[in-house]
Structures are given as structure tokens and as C-alpha cells.
Design a protein around this motif. Structure first.
Motif, PDB file in Angstrom:
ATOM      1  N   LEU A 228       3.928  15.231 -28.562  1.00 22.11           N
ATOM      2  CA  LEU A 228       5.109  15.667 -28.332  1.00 22.11           C
ATOM      3  C   LEU A 228       5.674  17.307 -27.858  1.00 22.11           C
ATOM      4  O   LEU A 228       7.120  17.167 -26.719  1.00 22.11           O
ATOM      5  N   THR A 229       5.044  17.969 -27.667  1.00 22.42           N
ATOM      6  CA  THR A 229       5.145  19.789 -27.493  1.00 22.42           C
ATOM      7  C   THR A 229       5.367  19.355 -25.560  1.00 22.42           C
ATOM      8  O   THR A 229       5.865  19.629 -25.094  1.00 22.42           O
TER       9      THR A 229
ATOM     10  N   GLU B 109      19.061  13.366 -33.643  1.00 20.43           N
ATOM     11  CA  GLU B 109      18.306  13.133 -34.831  1.00 20.43           C
ATOM     12  C   GLU B 109      17.276  13.851 -35.701  1.00 20.43           C
ATOM     13  O   GLU B 109      16.978  13.199 -36.757  1.00 20.43           O
ATOM     14  N   LEU B 110      16.793  15.171 -35.099  1.00 21.24           N
ATOM     15  CA  LEU B 110      16.029  15.754 -35.911  1.00 21.24           C
ATOM     16  C   LEU B 110      16.370  16.323 -37.181  1.00 21.24           C
ATOM     17  O   LEU B 110      18.001  16.202 -37.458  1.00 21.24           O
ATOM     18  N   GLY B 111      16.033  16.324 -38.128  1.00 23.27           N
ATOM     19  CA  GLY B 111      16.353  16.830 -39.195  1.00 23.27           C
ATOM     20  C   GLY B 111      17.036  17.941 -39.288  1.00 23.27           C
ATOM     21  O   GLY B 111      18.200  17.985 -39.502  1.00 23.27           O
ATOM     22  N   ARG B 112      16.500  18.886 -38.716  1.00 22.22           N
ATOM     23  CA  ARG B 112      17.005  20.114 -38.784  1.00 22.22           C
ATOM     24  C   ARG B 112      17.041  20.625 -37.319  1.00 22.22           C
ATOM     25  O   ARG B 112      16.738  21.538 -36.084  1.00 22.22           O
TER      26      ARG B 112
ATOM     27  N   ARG C 198      12.183  24.751 -31.888  1.00 23.65           N
ATOM     28  CA  ARG C 198      10.134  25.269 -33.002  1.00 23.65           C
ATOM     29  C   ARG C 198       9.577  24.480 -31.762  1.00 23.65           C
ATOM     30  O   ARG C 198       7.925  24.740 -31.793  1.00 23.65           O
ATOM     31  N   VAL C 199       9.825  23.208 -31.238  1.00 20.02           N
ATOM     32  CA  VAL C 199       9.203  22.142 -30.591  1.00 20.02           C
ATOM     33  C   VAL C 199       8.505  22.765 -29.613  1.00 20.02           C
ATOM     34  O   VAL C 199       6.799  23.059 -29.119  1.00 20.02           O
TER      35      VAL C 199
ATOM     36  N   VAL D  37      11.604   4.127 -39.660  1.00 15.19           N
ATOM     37  CA  VAL D  37      10.871   5.975 -38.461  1.00 15.19           C
ATOM     38  C   VAL D  37      12.039   6.525 -37.859  1.00 15.19           C
ATOM     39  O   VAL D  37      12.409   7.548 -37.800  1.00 15.19           O
ATOM     40  N   TRP D  38      12.837   5.966 -36.109  1.00 11.66           N
ATOM     41  CA  TRP D  38      13.301   6.013 -35.371  1.00 11.66           C
ATOM     42  C   TRP D  38      14.631   5.892 -35.514  1.00 11.66           C
ATOM     43  O   TRP D  38      13.703   4.420 -35.276  1.00 11.66           O
TER      44      TRP D  38
ATOM     45  N   GLN E 141      17.059  23.707 -35.202  1.00  9.83           N
ATOM     46  CA  GLN E 141      15.770  24.430 -35.222  1.00  9.83           C
ATOM     47  C   GLN E 141      14.890  24.216 -33.818  1.00  9.83           C
ATOM     48  O   GLN E 141      13.461  24.313 -34.023  1.00  9.83           O
ATOM     49  N   PHE E 142      15.350  23.023 -32.975  1.00 14.46           N
ATOM     50  CA  PHE E 142      14.736  22.665 -32.212  1.00 14.46           C
ATOM     51  C   PHE E 142      13.835  23.090 -31.361  1.00 14.46           C
ATOM     52  O   PHE E 142      12.843  22.784 -30.636  1.00 14.46           O
TER      53      PHE E 142
ATOM     54  N   GLU F  32       3.488   8.994 -26.413  1.00 12.35           N
ATOM     55  CA  GLU F  32       4.215   9.149 -27.741  1.00 12.35           C
ATOM     56  C   GLU F  32       3.615   8.155 -28.359  1.00 12.35           C
ATOM     57  O   GLU F  32       3.734   8.372 -29.900  1.00 12.35           O
TER      58      GLU F  32
ATOM     59  N   SER G 243       6.603  25.851 -29.440  1.00  9.35           N
ATOM     60  CA  SER G 243       6.037  27.225 -29.831  1.00  9.35           C
ATOM     61  C   SER G 243       4.508  26.259 -29.633  1.00  9.35           C
ATOM     62  O   SER G 243       4.235  24.902 -28.823  1.00  9.35           O
TER      63      SER G 243
END
Lengths: 308, 186
Positions: free
Chosen positions: A80-81, A62-65, A71-72, A6-7, A68-69, A135, A74
Motif C-alpha cells: 500500500l505504501t 474510507e480510512l478510519g482516521r 502516515r502512509v 472489509v472494504w 492521518q493519511f 494489493e 512513512s
């Protein structure tokens, strides 16, 4: 055929650097608030800040986008937030904390303000330290992660690497006082490191043995891989021998050997995070393994050239 | 209230993979991603006394969904009817939901970087049509409907037959029910 992880290494690096940065901040704040030795560890908040920034960079990588980091941050209630907020706030407060030690700013001599910042950095450090283990342990079907033993192990390892990091920067710039004071603090940090190393090695062995003797076949398989399988070398040689036992012996010698020992404690922390992140074994469903074996392999170059 | 659920009648499933392919085509999935693979448990026993089951997998649309709880951006959503889906605009591809899913039914798309998963063909079912995998199953091994409607076929099957749910002990309250048995009994 094994499922994809996964990671991978960036998250292992992030968890390690998060623990190291949090540990360094905590130890520095405790030394400052309760023992009046903060000046000697003036470089620690800066070191912690750099660790946290580098770790966050790895997480974003590691993010797919990656772009857009943001957004974490929000308004969600995910672990994780919570962790992301803790990390970014700790970076800010470590920067502020370092500003007091640097002597570059008008407020550098304000002892009261420094104490307030130290308390906040201490609390945030504890938050980050616990978050890295929580986490992973919140992932229900990941057998080696989903145990309360993991946050304890990560917390111990994080504090140990934090003390080791602080030991390495003890008495360095911006501290300009007598070297004897630095040696006196180092004399306190060495037995503290030794105690934490003993606690970490005991926790680590208990953690693996708990999994090895577990009634869960997935847990047994994962623990067997650590004890005498494909991860045995990084586990026994990297995490246990070079990362905990050898540095423990080096501490007894003192001087440069002890500094090397502190460095090895940090390396041991890296091995522990990598071993853990790559042990993301999930409880298997009936027939899943057979399906993976049936999937075609060897055609990857052809598939890539035709369908990307 | 509506509570969408699916019943898998493993007595009827012949493991033809029609549902897998229908889903893949309908959702235009990347080559390496499958939303509903069919796995085979068995054969077990000694010849000539043998049996095996084909088990269609998919997102279980858990009522206590760990994937929704771990999402740091709110991209993983669960609607009132129980359908879990991913908003690709909000998803940052952190992988937390993939790690959290006990069934390995979430996938990161290498192209877009976002997480992809089964959404019960929500655009179809809200127009009172069946999901594509159900629609294409010629053995009627997949039954879809509203579990809160006592007259629906899924409700009657769950109430009248012994069903199992995968990894139910994890407490995620999965909403896919399996009728377990050997072939030809249905």
C-alpha cells in the motif's frame, strides 16, 4: 448472516480510478514516445490526474482516521505504501506532462524534457496498474483475491479502460490540429480496444471458472455467487454484457456508437472492481458460521441508542 | 529469546465464554468487538453417538504475520517475543491488516477509527502475569507461556501431544496450538 465487508465502495472506486488513470497515462505516453501521436491525446494526462486525485480522495474517505493519511508515506515496505507513492508521483508527472501539451508554459515546446516526463509517467503508470491487483492478491485468506490471476485481470481491465478513456479524449482540446489525424489515431485505438476487450473477457471468464472448479469450498461459493447467485446480474449484465460484449459490437459500427462503446468499457471496469472488492470471502474456520448466526440481530437500534 | 505462545486444550474447554467476557471487560472493548470468541464445532454424529468441540479463537500472533507486513504506516508491530500489537497513534484505519488477517481477529473501532486486536495482554505478561483470558479460565483450557523455554508448560504440551494450528497451510506460522480431542480426556 454475512460478515461485514472489509472494504466497500470507496475502495472499489479507488481501484477502478487508479486503473483508469494509470491506463490513460500509459496509452498516452506510448502513443507519444513510439508513434509521435501524443499531441492528439493532450487531454489524457489531465483526465488521468483527475481520476487519480478522485480515487485518492475515495481512499482517504474510507480510512478510519482520514486526517492521518499522510502516515502512509512513512518509510515502510508495504504494498500500500508503494502504491501510494506511485499514485502521488503519477499525479505530479501527469500534471507536468499535461503542461507540455497545454502550451501555457515556457517549457511547453521542449521535446526532450517531454520525452523524459513521458517515460517516467509510463513507468509510474505501469506501477500503479500492477499495484491495484497486487494489493488485493496479497491477502492470503481471501480466496477470490489471493491468486496471480487477479493482477493480470486488473491490469488488462485497467489498460482497456485507459485506451477507452484516451479514445474519448482523442483530438479534444488542447489539440488544435487537423481532425483527420484524430480520426486516424481513433482508427488505431478501436482495434486495440477490441483486442484488449477480447483478452479481458477471456481472462474474466477463466478467472471465475478457475474459482468455480477450485477444490476450495469458499472459492466455489464466491464464484457461484458470480455465476448464478446474488452477484449474477452485475456480473453477467454489468461486467460481461454491458461492459465488454456490447461495446465490442458497438466498436464495429464506429462513430458515436464506438464512443458509447468506449464509455461502456469504462462502466464495465467499475462493475469488475465492485464485484471483486465485495467478494472478500475468507476461508472459514469450523464453527464460525454458526457463531455468526447466534449473534443477536434486530436489536441494533436499541444498542445504538444506548451505547452508540 | 522469548517466544510467547498459547495452547488451547479443546478437551477441557466447555464453551462458557468466560475468557471472551474477561477480555472484553479488561480491554473495555466496544460492544461489537470480540478479541477471543469461542466457536463450537458440532455437534457431529448421530444420537447417542455425538461429539463436539469448543474452539477458542484469538489473534494467532503469527511468526510470519501478514497483518504486520501489509501495514503501510508501521502501526502494526511485532516485538521480539512475538507479540503483535497496534500502535493507535500511527494507525490510520486503512483496513489492510483486517483484510490480511486469515482469522478475522482484527477489528476497526468505529469510534476511534483505528484497528484493535489482542496483544496477549502484553503489559501483564511482561510482568510475569498471565493474560486475562488465561487467568480467568476455570477449566485450564488455555495455557500460556514461552515456547522457547523447554521447561515451560506450553513447550511440553506442544512437544508431547498432537496439536493443530488453524489454517497453518497459509504459511503464517500461527503461535496458538490446539490440542484436539473429545471432552473428558484431559
Amino acid at each position: 448472516m454475512k460478515q461485514h465487508h472489509v472494504w466497500t465502495w470507496p475502495i472499489a472506486g479507488y481501484l477502478f480510478l487508479g486503473g483508469l488513470g494509470a491506463g490513460m497515462s500509459i496509452v498516452c505516453a506510448v502513443a507519444d514516445l513510439f508513434f509521435g501521436k501524443g499531441e492528439l491525446l493532450g487531454l489524457a494526462p489531465l483526465g488521468a490526474l483527475l481520476c487519480l486525485c478522485l480515487g485518492s480522495g475515495l481512499l482517504i474517505f474510507e480510512l478510519g482516521r482520514p486526517l492521518q493519511f499522510w502516515r502512509v508515506f512513512s518509510t515502510q515496505r508495504a504494498v500500500l505504501t508503494f502504491g501510494a507513492w506511485m499514485v502521488i508521483l503519477l499525479v505530479v508527472f501527469d500534471a507536468l506532462y499535461f503542461s507540455f501539451f497545454s502550451g501555457w508554459f515556457p517549457w511547453s515546446a521542449a521535446a526532450g524534457a517531454r520525452a523524459v516526463v513521458a517515460v517516467i509517467a509510463l513507468l509510474l503508470g505501469l506501477g500503479v496498474l500492477l499495484y491495484t491487483g497486487i494489493e488485493l492478491s496479497s491477502m492470503k485468506a481471501r480466496v477470490l483475491w489471493n491468486t496471480p490471476a487477479l493482477p493480470v485481470l486488473f491490469a488488462l481491465s485497467g489498460i482497456l479502460t485507459g485506451v477507452a478513456g484516451d479514445y474519448l479524449v482523442c483530438g479534444l482540446w488542447p489539440y488544435g490540429g487537423p481532425a483527420a489525424d484524430a480520426e486516424a489515431l481513433a482508427g488505431i485505438l478501436r482495434p486495440l480496444m477490441a483486442g484488449l476487450a477480447v483478452a479481458t473477457v477471456v481472462s474474466l471468464l477463466l478467472y471465475v471458472l478457475m474459482m468455480y472448479t477450485s477444490s476450495n469450498p469458499t472459492g466455489r461459493t464466491a464464484a457461484t455467487r458470480w455465476l448464478r447467485g446474488s452477484y449474477a446480474l452485475p456480473f453477467w449484465l454489468g461486467a460481461v454484457a454491458a461492459g465488454l460484449v456490447l461495446p465490442l459490437l458497438l466498436l464495429i459500427l464506429g462513430g458515436m456508437a464506438a464512443a458509447l462503446g468506449a464509455l461502456l468499457f469504462i462502466v464495465g471496469g467499475v462493475f469488475l472492481r465492485f464485484l471483486t472488492v465485495y467478494s472478500d470471502d475468507r476461508r472459514e474456520l469450523a464453527g464460525e458460521r454458526e457463531r455468526l448466526l447466534k449473534l443477536p440481530h434486530g436489536d441494533e437500534p436499541f444498542l445504538k441508542s444506548n451505547w452508540g | 529469546m522469548t517466544r510467547f505462545a498459547m495452547v488451547m486444550d479443546t478437551r477441557r474447554c466447555v464453551g462458557c465464554d468466560s475468557c471472551t467476557i474477561a477480555c472484553k471487560i479488561q480491554n473495555d472493548l466496544p460492544l461489537q468487538i470480540f478479541f477471543n470468541p469461542v466457536v463450537t464445532d458440532g455437534p457431529h454424529g448421530i444420537y447417542p453417538q455425538l461429539h463436539m468441540n469448543h474452539i477458542p479463537l484469538m489473534c494467532m500472533h503469527c511468526a510470519e504475520s501478514p497483518c504486520v507486513h501489509v501495514c503501510p504506516t508501521g502501526a502494526s508491530k511485532q516485538d521480539d517475543d512475538g507479540i503483535i500489537w497496534v500502535d493507535p497513534v500511527s494507525c490510520i484505519g486503512c483496513g489492510a491488516c483486517i483484510a490480511a488477517c486469515p482469522y478475522d481477529m482484527r477489528h476497526k473501532d468505529k469510534g476511534s477509527g483505528v484497528c484493535m486486536k489482542c496483544d496477549f495482554c502484553k503489559d501483564r505478561v511482561r510482568k510475569r502475569q498471565e493474560p486475562h483470558c488465561v487467568w480467568t479460565c476455570h477449566q485450564r483450557a488455555r495455557i500460556f507461556g514461552d515456547l522457547d523455554d523447554p521447561n515451560s508448560e506450553v513447550s511440553r504440551l506442544v512437544a508431547s501431544l498432537r496439536t493443530e494450528r488453524l489454517l497453518a497451510d497459509l504459511g503464517t506460522d500461527p503461535q496458538v496450538y490446539y490440542i484436539v480431542g473429545t471432552g473428558g480426556q484431559g
